[in-house]
Design a protein around this motif. Structure first.
Motif, PDB file in Angstrom:
ATOM      1  N   PRO A  54       0.832  -1.208   0.000  1.00 43.59           N
ATOM      2  CA  PRO A  54       0.000   0.000   0.000  1.00 43.59           C
ATOM      3  C   PRO A  54       0.866   1.258   0.000  1.00 43.59           C
ATOM      4  N   GLY A  55       0.391   2.271  -0.679  1.00 45.36           N
ATOM      5  CA  GLY A  55       1.127   3.534  -0.748  1.00 45.36           C
ATOM      6  C   GLY A  55       1.422   4.126   0.615  1.00 45.36           C
ATOM      7  N   SER A  56       0.547   3.861   1.597  1.00 42.49           N
ATOM      8  CA  SER A  56       0.760   4.415   2.932  1.00 42.49           C
ATOM      9  C   SER A  56       2.016   3.844   3.575  1.00 42.49           C
ATOM     10  N   VAL A  57       2.335   2.570   3.277  1.00 45.88           N
ATOM     11  CA  VAL A  57       3.544   1.960   3.835  1.00 45.88           C
ATOM     12  C   VAL A  57       4.774   2.616   3.218  1.00 45.88           C
ATOM     13  N   LEU A  58       4.763   2.774   1.898  1.00 42.47           N
ATOM     14  CA  LEU A  58       5.886   3.411   1.216  1.00 42.47           C
ATOM     15  C   LEU A  58       6.065   4.854   1.693  1.00 42.47           C
ATOM     16  N   ALA A  59       4.956   5.566   1.834  1.00 40.58           N
ATOM     17  CA  ALA A  59       5.040   6.957   2.301  1.00 40.58           C
ATOM     18  C   ALA A  59       5.620   7.031   3.708  1.00 40.58           C
ATOM     19  N   ARG A  60       5.225   6.123   4.582  1.00 40.22           N
ATOM     20  CA  ARG A  60       5.724   6.122   5.966  1.00 40.22           C
ATOM     21  C   ARG A  60       7.210   5.809   6.003  1.00 40.22           C
ATOM     22  N   LEU A  61       7.622   4.770   5.286  1.00 38.07           N
ATOM     23  CA  LEU A  61       9.009   4.332   5.384  1.00 38.07           C
ATOM     24  C   LEU A  61       9.968   5.258   4.646  1.00 38.07           C
ATOM     25  N   GLY A  62       9.466   6.027   3.692  1.00 39.01           N
ATOM     26  CA  GLY A  62      10.320   6.952   2.964  1.00 39.01           C
ATOM     27  C   GLY A  62      10.282   8.366   3.527  1.00 39.01           C
ATOM     28  N   ASP A  63       9.538   8.560   4.578  1.00 35.83           N
ATOM     29  CA  ASP A  63       9.394   9.876   5.203  1.00 35.83           C
ATOM     30  C   ASP A  63      10.695  10.314   5.867  1.00 35.83           C
ATOM     31  N   LYS A  64      11.015  11.585   5.737  1.00 35.67           N
ATOM     32  CA  LYS A  64      12.248  12.135   6.307  1.00 35.67           C
ATOM     33  C   LYS A  64      12.371  11.864   7.805  1.00 35.67           C
ATOM     34  N   TRP A  65      11.296  12.091   8.552  1.00 35.32           N
ATOM     35  CA  TRP A  65      11.365  11.924  10.005  1.00 35.32           C
ATOM     36  C   TRP A  65      11.513  10.463  10.382  1.00 35.32           C
ATOM     37  N   THR A  66      10.855   9.572   9.648  1.00 37.04           N
ATOM     38  CA  THR A  66      10.999   8.140   9.905  1.00 37.04           C
ATOM     39  C   THR A  66      12.452   7.722   9.756  1.00 37.04           C
ATOM     40  N   ILE A  67      13.073   8.149   8.677  1.00 32.20           N
ATOM     41  CA  ILE A  67      14.467   7.793   8.420  1.00 32.20           C
ATOM     42  C   ILE A  67      15.362   8.303   9.544  1.00 32.20           C
ATOM     43  N   LEU A  68      15.140   9.519   9.985  1.00 36.07           N
ATOM     44  CA  LEU A  68      15.974  10.090  11.045  1.00 36.07           C
ATOM     45  C   LEU A  68      15.733   9.404  12.392  1.00 36.07           C
ATOM     46  N   VAL A  69      14.474   9.111  12.724  1.00 33.94           N
ATOM     47  CA  VAL A  69      14.179   8.453  14.006  1.00 33.94           C
ATOM     48  C   VAL A  69      14.748   7.034  14.011  1.00 33.94           C
ATOM     49  N   VAL A  70      14.550   6.295  12.932  1.00 30.24           N
ATOM     50  CA  VAL A  70      15.095   4.937  12.855  1.00 30.24           C
ATOM     51  C   VAL A  70      16.622   4.988  12.947  1.00 30.24           C
ATOM     52  N   SER A  71      17.227   5.943  12.260  1.00 32.47           N
ATOM     53  CA  SER A  71      18.686   6.076  12.317  1.00 32.47           C
ATOM     54  C   SER A  71      19.156   6.405  13.727  1.00 32.47           C
ATOM     55  N   MET A  72      18.427   7.265  14.401  1.00 36.96           N
ATOM     56  CA  MET A  72      18.785   7.634  15.773  1.00 36.96           C
ATOM     57  C   MET A  72      18.705   6.413  16.693  1.00 36.96           C
ATOM     58  N   LEU A  73      17.625   5.651  16.572  1.00 35.52           N
ATOM     59  CA  LEU A  73      17.469   4.460  17.415  1.00 35.52           C
ATOM     60  C   LEU A  73      18.508   3.394  17.076  1.00 35.52           C
ATOM     61  N   ALA A  74      18.987   3.384  15.849  1.00 41.45           N
ATOM     62  CA  ALA A  74      20.000   2.407  15.434  1.00 41.45           C
ATOM     63  C   ALA A  74      21.366   2.716  16.049  1.00 41.45           C
ATOM     64  N   LEU A  75      21.560   3.928  16.553  1.00 38.44           N
ATOM     65  CA  LEU A  75      22.837   4.283  17.178  1.00 38.44           C
ATOM     66  C   LEU A  75      23.103   3.470  18.439  1.00 38.44           C
TER      67      LEU A  75
END
Length: 144
Positions: free
Chosen positions: A24-45
């Motif tokens: 679904p487009g909503s999944v792609l939109a969520r996972l490609g969102d700027k804030w999602t990428i930054l939050v996931v990256s932060m938690l990956a630290l």
């Protein structure tokens, strides 16, 4: 044999190929969102240590409290982040990547590496395009 491009099935029609959604487009939109990428990256630290809201927010300077809250809730809803609530005084809430969230890290790294390596070229292309559009528009106005 069904064709694919980037993991997306292609349906052949009389009018030409049509991309079939793989999610679904909503999944792609969520996972490609700027804030999602930054939050996931932060938690990956700190993959072995959950992070508190304030630590995540301090690590992402431009994110508002509201946007961080919405992003964390969406990531929790999608099963990418686990939220741990501790009924202490004051209450403590921590966040960490789930197994699904951790599985997102390799493709995310490939994507962000590509962005890091090409963003300056993309910006130059945008300037060149915008400049040619301005020149074309002003020439068209003079012609009229």
């Amino acid at each position: 044999m069904q064709r694919e491009i980037n993991g997306r099935p292609i349906t052949e029609t009389p009018r030409g190929p049509v991309l079939t959604p793989c999610a679904p487009g909503s999944v792609l939109a969520r996972l490609g969102d700027k804030w999602t990428i930054l939050v996931v990256s932060m938690l990956a630290l700190a993959p072995d240590a959950p992070m508190r809201f304030g630590a995540i927010r301090r690590g992402i300077p431009d994110i508002s409290q509201r946007m961080l809250t919405l992003t964390l809730r969406s990531l929790e809803r999608d099963g990418l982040v686990a939220r741990h609530y501790y009924p202490e005084v004051p209450p403590r809430v921590e966040y960490e990547l789930t197994t699904r969230g951790i599985s997102m890290l390799p493709p995310l790294a490939a994507f962000t590496n590509w962005i890091r390596d090409t963003w300056q070229d993309i910006e130059a292309s945008r300037r060149e395009f915008d400049d040619s559009e301005r020149i074309g528009s002003s020439a068209l106005m003079r012609w009229k």
